[in-house]
Design an enzyme around this catalytic site. Structure first.
Site, PDB file in Angstrom:
ATOM      1  N   TYR A 132      33.737  37.984  34.579  1.00 17.03           N
ATOM      2  CA  TYR A 132      32.268  37.478  35.150  1.00 17.03           C
ATOM      3  C   TYR A 132      31.258  37.254  34.357  1.00 17.03           C
ATOM      4  CZ  TYR A 132      31.645  42.062  37.490  1.00 17.03           C
ATOM      5  OH  TYR A 132      31.443  43.509  37.652  1.00 17.03           O
ATOM      6  N   ASP A 170      33.293  52.209  48.258  1.00 10.86           N
ATOM      7  CA  ASP A 170      33.407  50.731  48.966  1.00 10.86           C
ATOM      8  C   ASP A 170      33.765  51.410  50.145  1.00 10.86           C
ATOM      9  OD1 ASP A 170      32.636  49.347  46.811  1.00 10.86           O
ATOM     10  OD2 ASP A 170      34.450  48.434  46.498  1.00 10.86           O
TER      11      ASP A 170
END
Length: 177
Positions: A132, A170
């Site tokens: 990305y 997370d």
């Protein structure tokens, strides 16, 4: 290159035109001028990132706050993922909604995730190489996120319950609300 809007404001799917022959293939993964003309957005990428993950991994949902916010152009170079963008811009008509797109080495689709969005993906293949581009530098002091299984969003990550692999960090992320 085809650039198609998603249901989320300013979020786009990019599908390159593939030129192939018996030697292999070539495609243009990004063209600034074409992107700007179609979307009306001016985005200058300053950082490229790559990650490797195995089946069942869910990364996200992550975002950078304030002046550290990042737009991203994401794609898969090997394997397959469900890629998710969540609109977190309070003034947006699509605030609190998400888009999920399958990205793979085979379909070569990319997802443009604008600033003000959370982003994550789940790995559907044995492994994945995920790349990305970002239009702002990563700032660890401004990172934040939303828990992957937020009940308000109710995202189908394509991974059976109990097979998810989530980082400890997370798992501590808050809900959208």
């Amino acid at each position: 290159m085809n650039i198609t809007p998603t249901k989320l404001k300013d979020c786009y799917i990019l599908q390159p035109q593939i030129f192939g022959d018996d030697r292999g293939y070539f495609y243009e993964s990004f063209h600034f001028q074409k992107f700007s003309e179609v979307t009306g957005l001016v985005v200058t990428f300053v950082q490229d990132n790559q990650s490797s993950s195995t089946y069942g991994v869910i990364r996200g949902l992550h975002f950078q706050k304030g002046a550290a916010a990042q737009a991203k152009l994401v794609r898969v170079i090997s394997g397959r993922v469900i890629d998710v963008a969540v609109d977190l811009r309070p003034e947006s008509s699509t605030y609190g909604q998400y888009e999920a797109v399958e990205l793979s080495a085979e379909n070569r689709k990319q997802l443009f995730v604008p600033r003000g969005f959370a982003h994550g993906f789940s790995v559907l293949s044995e492994s994945v190489e995920f790349v990305y581009k970002c239009d702002n530098y990563y700032n660890p002091k401004e990172e934040d996120g939303i828990i992957y299984n937020d009940p308000t969003l109710n995202i189908d990550w394509g991974i059976p319950h109990g097979e998810e692999i989530i980082s400890k960090k997370d798992l501590k992320l808050p809900r959208l609300s």
